[in-house]
Design a protein around this motif. Structure first.
Motif, PDB file in Angstrom:
ATOM      1  N   SER A 205      51.416  49.787  44.909  1.00 28.16           N
ATOM      2  CA  SER A 205      51.862  49.284  43.606  1.00 28.16           C
ATOM      3  C   SER A 205      51.896  50.396  42.561  1.00 28.16           C
ATOM      4  CB  SER A 205      50.918  48.172  43.122  1.00 28.16           C
ATOM      5  OG  SER A 205      49.643  48.731  42.883  1.00 28.16           O
TER       6      SER A 205
ATOM      7  N   THR B 287      39.802  56.566  44.188  1.00 28.38           N
ATOM      8  CA  THR B 287      40.910  56.416  43.230  1.00 28.38           C
ATOM      9  C   THR B 287      40.819  57.506  42.154  1.00 28.38           C
ATOM     10  OG1 THR B 287      40.799  54.036  43.515  1.00 28.38           O
ATOM     11  CG2 THR B 287      41.986  54.835  41.569  1.00 28.38           C
TER      12      THR B 287
ATOM     13  N   LEU C 228      38.522  51.607  43.103  1.00 35.41           N
ATOM     14  CA  LEU C 228      37.875  51.737  44.406  1.00 35.41           C
ATOM     15  C   LEU C 228      37.501  53.204  44.615  1.00 35.41           C
ATOM     16  CD1 LEU C 228      40.436  49.551  46.369  1.00 35.41           C
ATOM     17  CD2 LEU C 228      38.135  48.874  45.639  1.00 35.41           C
TER      18      LEU C 228
ATOM     19  N   HIS D 141      35.813  42.223  36.627  1.00 35.16           N
ATOM     20  CA  HIS D 141      36.560  41.926  37.855  1.00 35.16           C
ATOM     21  C   HIS D 141      37.772  42.827  38.069  1.00 35.16           C
ATOM     22  CE1 HIS D 141      33.817  38.694  38.434  1.00 35.16           C
ATOM     23  NE2 HIS D 141      34.131  38.166  37.243  1.00 35.16           N
ATOM     24  N   LYS D 142      38.586  43.016  37.020  1.00 31.67           N
ATOM     25  CA  LYS D 142      39.795  43.844  37.206  1.00 31.67           C
ATOM     26  C   LYS D 142      39.427  45.292  37.547  1.00 31.67           C
ATOM     27  CE  LYS D 142      44.366  44.865  35.296  1.00 31.67           C
ATOM     28  NZ  LYS D 142      44.499  45.996  36.135  1.00 31.67           N
TER      29      LYS D 142
ATOM     30  N   HIS E 115      36.825  46.352  38.916  1.00 29.39           N
ATOM     31  CA  HIS E 115      36.200  46.381  40.243  1.00 29.39           C
ATOM     32  C   HIS E 115      37.264  46.447  41.332  1.00 29.39           C
ATOM     33  CE1 HIS E 115      33.280  44.666  43.415  1.00 29.39           C
ATOM     34  NE2 HIS E 115      33.009  45.940  43.206  1.00 29.39           N
ATOM     35  N   LYS E 116      38.407  45.754  41.072  1.00 28.97           N
ATOM     36  CA  LYS E 116      39.515  45.777  42.043  1.00 28.97           C
ATOM     37  C   LYS E 116      40.265  47.107  41.968  1.00 28.97           C
ATOM     38  CE  LYS E 116      42.174  42.333  41.304  1.00 28.97           C
ATOM     39  NZ  LYS E 116      42.597  40.984  40.942  1.00 28.97           N
ATOM     40  N   ASP E 117      40.471  47.591  40.720  1.00 30.51           N
ATOM     41  CA  ASP E 117      41.297  48.803  40.519  1.00 30.51           C
ATOM     42  C   ASP E 117      40.578  50.084  40.928  1.00 30.51           C
ATOM     43  OD1 ASP E 117      43.222  47.193  39.421  1.00 30.51           O
ATOM     44  OD2 ASP E 117      42.718  47.661  37.325  1.00 30.51           O
TER      45      ASP E 117
ATOM     46  N   ASP F  48      47.832  53.646  45.752  1.00 32.24           N
ATOM     47  CA  ASP F  48      48.310  52.563  46.610  1.00 32.24           C
ATOM     48  C   ASP F  48      49.774  52.240  46.284  1.00 32.24           C
ATOM     49  OD1 ASP F  48      46.282  50.469  44.573  1.00 32.24           O
ATOM     50  OD2 ASP F  48      48.450  50.752  44.390  1.00 32.24           O
TER      51      ASP F  48
END
Length: 736
Positions: free
Chosen positions: A149, A119, A116, A109-110, A112-114, A147
């Motif tokens: 953050s 990136t 993209l 999950h992590k 998959h979010k990070d 991004d």
């Protein structure tokens, strides 16, 4: 920057700065214990923002931990086991190649979010192979900005070269970079070992600046400045240590040993059936000049296999005996000691059956001393040494024992120096009333820079001419897997040589008696995948040959774990021509001299180093008949191992081969066990590439030490030396 009271002292334990968990990994995995150690853990390379690291190189690095900088091309979650299992597949690209990353289970999950598409990030993990594709499984990653953050990270990396550090499974490169950030302020405390005049004269940056630039360069020019400076440090501090050693030796007293006219040496020379080569005469003169001085000779004699080193050493020993002294030759194995004893007594003839020292008419006594000798013979040999009856002794480690005493030890000759520990050489040298002269011999050709680094406290003589009458050796690779009929032909060639009255060696990497069964010391590489079998063994191959291609010939085995008496018996019968084929391990690598042997077959030749193959090959072609060496390998034609074998087949020049050998190995192996302390001190200096720096550093070091032997005016250099010469290294240089 951290304010001064928080700056850790350079030799403070990393636990205080980084915490116990990180410090433990750095210590156990990378051998880094203090802030200074970490500052000297230099980046291996640098990635640039905007510059894509090549993924094409990864094919050679299967099972290695790597760090790559690349961009995410696509990412997708796949399900399996009827939807119960999840797998995230991410494809990254750098323009030259693509690589797949995989994440499983709850760990999808992590990332998959990070990760993209689009990136950019650094990825670290172990290169694996799945379905014939390269992949990193569950790699660690660090996004390189993008991004909101990640803006801080982006700013930090903007316009910067990203250092990629030698890392390990538990600590990725960027985590090491964060550790370096924590100790970098303490670089300001680094004491500069280079004298100001030298540093300015050579245009080198100060040490603090070099450390900051190597870890956090602004430009590529910063990296070049830092590297040049740090190479100089390593070369110079090491050469100062060696120059001080040479200087100290030059202050020691020794008994000058000049050959007596009309004595033993002249009598020996008069009965030689050949003339010495020009090289032998030149080297002999260098040695005799050294022996005539009031300070101990420290000379390294390196010469190609069969260049006549033993003859040069024997003449030096006879010169010492001529003027009332004794000479001891230390050999690494009993086979070699017995071989030397045999060949020296044969060369000397009746001169080796002498009575008292100084009685040049009768010659002198030449004794052998090894661990396996019977008690009566051993007692007699010890008596001959202590009374001076024996002018020359040839032996193994048995010479070093406390009970061995000399009447007047004047010269120590060490054969195949790299096989002896420092303590052993030192123990033998300490048996002289005054420091004896020292001659170290090696048949392993050593490039000039390695000689200056590893043997920097010895003067060097080189024998590169082969005596007249030596035959050329033809070398061929036998690809046993691709072309099995070539191997069949190899055994036919062995038969033909034996039928023509000659003899043969067959060399295998392993004995095969159970004790050396496959704990294969070589780390598995991709090229080994095709070959999971253990290395071929002496006992197995000998049996196959006796039953098969060499049936009816006299075949015997020789290896290091045989009883010494049996070994000697086999060697004697082989030398006498009774045994036609000797199947052996590398126990025959040095010193074994059977001129009638014309062919050598080396099984699994890819398991040996380049220089070792050259050494082994030197056992044939020692007589008037041409030599033949066949390198048998099952490796694929395109493999690096086959390229090494092709290099050996292409040249008989040992110096060229030793250079190839060293270029293919890590720097640590170059310096070997002989100087384990110094090995760990060379992080930036490449012994082969940096010949010029080493030569210049040696000149500067000699000059500095001549002007100030105790380095009283150079406290920075003195403390750098103390750091280099911890106990182990100090002992090495003390006893070298």
């Amino acid at each position: 920057m951290v304010c001064n009271e928080h700056v850790p002292a350079l030799d403070e334990d990393l636990k205080k700065t980084l915490g116990p968990a990180t410090a433990k990994v750095l210590a156990e995995q990378l051998g880094l214990h203090t802030a200074l150690d970490l500052l000297h853990h230099y980046p291996r390379r640098y990635a640039e923002r905007g510059e894509l690291t090549s993924l094409a190189e990864l094919a050679d690095q299967i099972d290695e931990h790597v760090t790559v900088v690349a961009q995410v091309a696509d990412a997708r979650i796949l399900t399996f086991n009827g939807g119960r299992g999840k797998r995230l597949e991410v494809t990254i690209t750098d323009g030259s190649g693509r690589l797949q990353l995989v994440f499983f289970g709850a760990g999808v999950h992590k990332p998959h979010k990070d990760l993209l598409p689009g990136t950019r990030a650094m990825f670290a993990g172990k290169v694996g192979m799945f379905n014939r594709k390269l992949q990193l499984s569950h790699p660690a990653y660090e996004p390189l900005g993008g991004d909101a953050s990640d803006r801080d990270a982006a700013t930090a990396f903007a316009n910067q070269l990203i250092p990629i550090y030698p890392a390990c499974a538990k600590l990725e490169s960027w985590k090491i970079a964060k550790c370096v950030d924590a100790v970098l302020p303490s670089a300001r405390e680094a004491v500069d070992p280079l004298p100001d005049a030298l540093r300015e004269g050579r245009g080198l940056v100060p040490l603090t600046e070099a450390l900051l630039k190597i870890h956090r360069p602004g430009t590529k020019a910063d990296i070049d400045d830092a590297r040049q400076r740090l190479k100089w440090d390593e070369a110079f501090v090491l050469q100062v240590a060696l120059a001080r050693r040479r200087h100290a030796d030059s202050q020691l007293p020794a008994v000058p040993r000049r050959p007596a006219p009309g004595g033993l040496l002249d009598a020996f020379d008069a009965k030689l059936p050949f003339t010495l080569t020009e090289g032998q005469q030149t080297v002999s003169k260098e040695i005799f000049d050294d022996l005539a001085t009031e300070h101990p000779m420290h000379r390294l004699l390196q010469g190609e296999v069969g260049s006549g080193k033993t003859m040069v050493a024997l003449r030096a020993m006879l010169a010492v005996v001529d003027c009332g002294g004794q000479a001891a030759m230390l050999a690494p194995t009993e086979v070699l000691a017995q071989q030397h004893h045999r060949s020296i007594t044969e060369m000397m003839g009746e001169l080796a059956e002498g009575g008292m020292l100084g009685g040049s008419d009768q010659g002198t006594k030449v004794v052998l001393l090894t661990g396996s000798m019977g008690m009566p013979a051993r007692r007699q040999a010890l008596l001959d040494l202590v009374t001076g009856e024996a002018g020359i002794v040839i032996g193994t480690h048995a010479l070093i024992e406390d009970k061995v005493q000399f009447h007047d030890l004047g010269l120590v000759v060490v054969d195949e120096q790299h096989r002896f520990g420092v303590e052993q050489r030192d123990a033998l040298r300490s048996k002289g009333k005054q420091p004896p002269h020292l001659l170290v011999m090696t048949a392993t050709p050593i490039p000039r820079t390695v000689a200056m680094t590893v043997f920097g406290d010895l003067e060097t003589s080189v024998l590169d001419q082969l005596p007249a009458g030596r035959s050329p050796i033809a070398t061929h690779v036998v690809p046993a897997k691709d072309k099995p009929h070539f191997l069949t032909r190899a055994w036919e060639r062995v038969r033909e040589e034996v039928e023509n009255g000659h003899q043969a060696y067959v060399v295998c990497p392993r004995i095969g008696d159970g004790e050396d069964d496959p704990k294969n010391p070589k780390k598995k590489t991709a090229e080994d995948d095709a070959e999971k079998r253990p290395p071929l063994a002496v006992l197995e191959i000998a049996e196959q040959l006796v039953r098969g291609p060499l049936a009816g010939l006299s075949v015997e085995v020789l290896h290091g774990r045989m009883d010494p008496a049996d070994k000697d018996d086999v060697m004697r019968r082989f030398a006498a021509g009774e045994v036609k084929v000797l199947v052996a391990t590398t126990v025959i690598e040095v010193g074994v001299n059977v001129p009638n042997s014309t062919v050598m077959v080396i099984m699994d030749a890819d398991r040996f180093g380049v220089s070792q193959l050259h050494q082994l090959r030197g056992r044939v072609g020692r007589g008037s008949a041409p030599g033949l060496c066949l390198l048998v390998s099952e490796m694929h034609e395109a493999s690096p191992a086959r390229a090494r074998l092709a290099a050996v087949a292409a040249t008989l020049d040992g110096f060229e081969l030793s250079r190839i050998d060293l270029e293919q190995r890590r720097e640590g192996d170059v310096l070997g066990q002989a100087q384990s302390g110094v090995r760990s001190s060379l992080r930036m200096l490449a012994v082969i590439e940096d010949e010029e720096v080493i030569a210049q550093a040696r000149e500067e070091a000699t000059r500095v030490v001549a002007a100030d032997p105790e380095l009283e005016r150079l406290p920075g250099l003195r403390s750098a030396l103390e750091a280099l010469l911890d106990t182990e290294r100090e002992q090495y240089l003390e006893k070298g």
